[in-house]
Scaffold this active site. Structure first.
Site, PDB file in Angstrom:
ATOM      1  N   ASP A  67      -5.351 -21.871  -0.761  1.00 30.40           N
ATOM      2  CA  ASP A  67      -6.339 -21.106   0.187  1.00 30.40           C
ATOM      3  C   ASP A  67      -6.439 -19.881  -0.586  1.00 30.40           C
ATOM      4  OD1 ASP A  67      -3.693 -20.145   0.373  1.00 30.40           O
ATOM      5  OD2 ASP A  67      -3.990 -18.871   2.149  1.00 30.40           O
ATOM      6  N   GLU A  95      -1.292 -19.377   2.648  1.00 31.23           N
ATOM      7  CA  GLU A  95      -0.442 -18.122   1.896  1.00 31.23           C
ATOM      8  C   GLU A  95      -1.249 -16.851   2.370  1.00 31.23           C
ATOM      9  OE1 GLU A  95       0.775 -15.134  -0.854  1.00 31.23           O
ATOM     10  OE2 GLU A  95      -1.126 -15.740  -0.480  1.00 31.23           O
TER      11      GLU A  95
HETATM   12  C1  LIG Z   1       0.480 -11.457  -4.447  1.00 35.65           C
HETATM   13  C2  LIG Z   1      -0.356 -12.995  -3.734  1.00 35.65           C
HETATM   14  N1  LIG Z   1      -1.310 -13.251  -4.525  1.00 35.65           N
HETATM   15  C3  LIG Z   1      -1.102 -12.282  -2.343  1.00 35.65           C
HETATM   16  O1  LIG Z   1      -2.242 -12.000  -2.689  1.00 35.65           O
HETATM   17  N2  LIG Z   1      -0.445 -12.371  -1.358  1.00 35.65           N
HETATM   18  C4  LIG Z   1      -0.914 -11.887  -0.148  1.00 35.65           C
HETATM   19  C5  LIG Z   1      -0.150 -12.447   0.863  1.00 35.65           C
HETATM   20  C6  LIG Z   1      -0.486 -12.012   2.523  1.00 35.65           C
HETATM   21  C7  LIG Z   1       0.389 -11.222   3.125  1.00 35.65           C
HETATM   22  N3  LIG Z   1      -0.201 -11.121   4.173  1.00 35.65           N
HETATM   23  C8  LIG Z   1      -1.405 -11.707   4.200  1.00 35.65           C
HETATM   24  N4  LIG Z   1      -1.415 -12.264   2.979  1.00 35.65           N
HETATM   25  C9  LIG Z   1      -0.945 -10.396  -0.100  1.00 35.65           C
HETATM   26  O2  LIG Z   1      -0.155  -9.475  -0.990  1.00 35.65           O
HETATM   27  O3  LIG Z   1      -1.835  -9.851   0.666  1.00 35.65           O
HETATM   28 ZN   LIG Z   2      -3.663 -13.244  -2.174  1.00 37.47          ZN
HETATM   29 ZN   LIG Z   3      -1.953 -15.299  -4.035  1.00 37.60          ZN
END
Ligand SMILES: C[C@H](N)C(=O)N[C@@H](Cc1c[nH]cn1)C(=O)O
Ligand SMILES: [Zn+2]
Ligand SMILES: [Zn+2]
Length: 476
Positions: free
Chosen positions: A100, A166
């Protein structure tokens, strides 16, 4: 190993166009998990991945996760579970990634169409999801294909777990990981995740820590409908005025979190830890380049890195229901929902953090003396993670970095969050490594997200080389 890796690398180079085409097809599917209307596209992306994997000879299952909590009209996208190889004499590596992406509209300020992969003359491949996380996920598939074409035996058994939620807090995945820890994931000897970024643009890194993320909404409502500000202004309590006052009380412009009970939970910095920051290849110029400005809070690298890895931060993300289009609409919005998140660090606790946030927001709203109604709640939460890099999983990856990039990697932590990292570690009891492909200027979550062709192609080599070194690395 040298001739085998050389043949694999050669195949990666000669299949560059095939691998870029695969990324182009993936980017063209707008698999935005946060937008209800895009859910069929997220599901389509899961099927695309499953089909590509099947064509490469992997065994694949699409696991349904049921309905989305609080949005029962929506099915969660399936988790793609795959297995490539089942040789008892080989190590088994479990890889995780997500298919996603964050929302993107051309009108947000993109220079190109966000869902059309556009490669410029500097080899920058622009497109939503190019670096986060479609490029790295496809990296594993491309590594399989290059092995097949090179006629090189795949060095490990590969288990794959690719999810479609995610960017929305990995809804539903924790339970699946716990359930499958002793089933589908039972053979895993170690876990590898490629879903973060280098600190700069030249030096690769291996990552052993992530911040957690508690994501909150504050809903303020009052009038029965949006109102004319000329007719009703000055007579009714305005939800937006209340919300802006409450949101403005959460953090100051130096990044200090104003909620009592947050900084009190942060573990003290140790003397050993202090030294770590000195040897990291990171400059303020790296930060200016990835920020696209010089508007930094700190002037030096150490407090900057500590702010990213070691301390919590609070960011204000937006207001649902607020007038945001160009022009000058004279409206009083009837209901607005403010969104903010706190990135959490050791030893912060999710529930304690929720409790102090709710108490503080309620107190701030009460101080306003407004007749409007206010509700504050967490949309999703995920804990921080810090692991030991003293494990064969990391030493194998370090050798792969040296082989592909010709330098020793930095050992870093990451300011972002991958909520299931800790779940994989706890449920499987195995070491987890973060092995990034993209660089600091990729603009994940931002406009003009890109992955450099060089990082994609060398990144595919890196993932493949890592699997070869994993196969050889002695037990700790
Ligand atoms: C580090 C990873 N690629 C990422 O972008 N994670 C998101 C996960 C997240 C947490 N809450 C909503 N999305 C992030 O760190 O924002
Ligand atoms: Zn991300
Ligand atoms: Zn990510």
């Amino acid at each position: 190993m040298a001739p085998q890796l050389d043949s694999f690398f050669k195949q990666v180079d000669s299949n560059t166009d095939v691998f870029i085409e695969r990324l182009r097809k993936a980017v063209a599917i707008p698999s935005i998990s946060a937008e209800d209307a895009r859910r069929p596209d997220v599901v389509r992306m899961g099927h695309f991945l499953a089909d590509e994997l099947k064509a490469l000879g992997a065994e694949v299952e699409l696991r349904p996760l049921g309905k989305q909590p609080h949005k029962e009209h929506l099915d969660l996208p399936p988790v793609v579970l795959g297995r490539y190889g089942n040789d008892k004499n080989k190590r088994t590596i479990l890889v995780y990634g997500h298919y996603d992406v964050q929302p993107a509209e051309k009108s947000d300020g993109w220079a190109t169409e966000p869902f059309e992969l556009t490669v410029d003359d500097k080899g920058r491949m622009f497109g939503r999801g190019s670096t986060d996380d479609k490029g790295p996920v496809l990296g594993w598939l491309n590594a399989i294909e290059a092995h097949q074409k090179a006629g090189v035996d795949f060095p490990v058994n590969l288990l794959m777990c690719f999810e479609g939620m995610e960017e929305y807090g990995s809804e539903g995945l924790d339970d699946l990981i716990k359930e499958e820890a002793k089933k589908f994931f039972a053979d895993a000897d170690a876990v590898c995740i490629s879903d973060n970024y280098w600190l700069g643009t030249e030096k690769p890194c291996l990552t052993y820590g992530l911040r957690g993320c508690n994501y909150y909404s504050i809903e303020v409502s009052g009038p029965g409908a949006d109102l004319h500000s000329g007719v009703f202004g000055g007579q009714a309590h305005e939800p937006m005025t209340d919300l802006v006052a409450v949101m403005g009380s959460l953090v100051d412009s130096k990044g200090n979190i104003l909620i009592p009970g947050i900084s009190e939970q942060v573990a003290p910095v140790t003397a050993d830890e202090e030294k770590l920051y000195e040897s990291i290849a990171f400059t303020m110029e790296n930060l200016h380049e990835s920020l696209g400005s010089t508007t930094t809070i700190h002037e030096e690298t150490k407090p900057t890195l500590m702010a990213r890895w070691r301390y919590p931060s609070l960011s204000l993300h937006g207001i649902e229901g607020a007038f945001s289009a160009p022009g000058a609409k004279t409206v009083i919005p009837a209901k607005v929902v403010g969104k903010f998140s706190i990135r959490t660090v050791p030893d912060m606790d999710i529930e304690t953090t929720n409790k102090v946030v709710y108490k503080y927001v309620e107190e701030q709203f009460a101080k306003l003396g407004s007749k409007n109604s206010m509700k504050v709640y967490a949309q999703h939460t995920g804990k921080w993670w810090v692991a030991s890099p003293k494990h064969w999983n990391f030493s194998a990856a370090a050798k792969a970095v040296e082989r592909v990039w010709g330098v020793e990697p930095d050992f870093t932590r990451e300011g972002g969050s991958i909520p299931v990292t800790l779940t994989f570690e706890e449920a499987t009891g195995k070491n987890v490594l973060l092995l990034p492909m993209g660089s600091s200027t990729d603009g994940a979550h931002s406009i003009n997200e890109k992955l450099d062709k060089r990082n994609y192609i060398e990144g595919i080599k890196l993932l493949g080389a890592y699997l070869h070194y994993v196969a050889e690395e002695p037990q700790n």
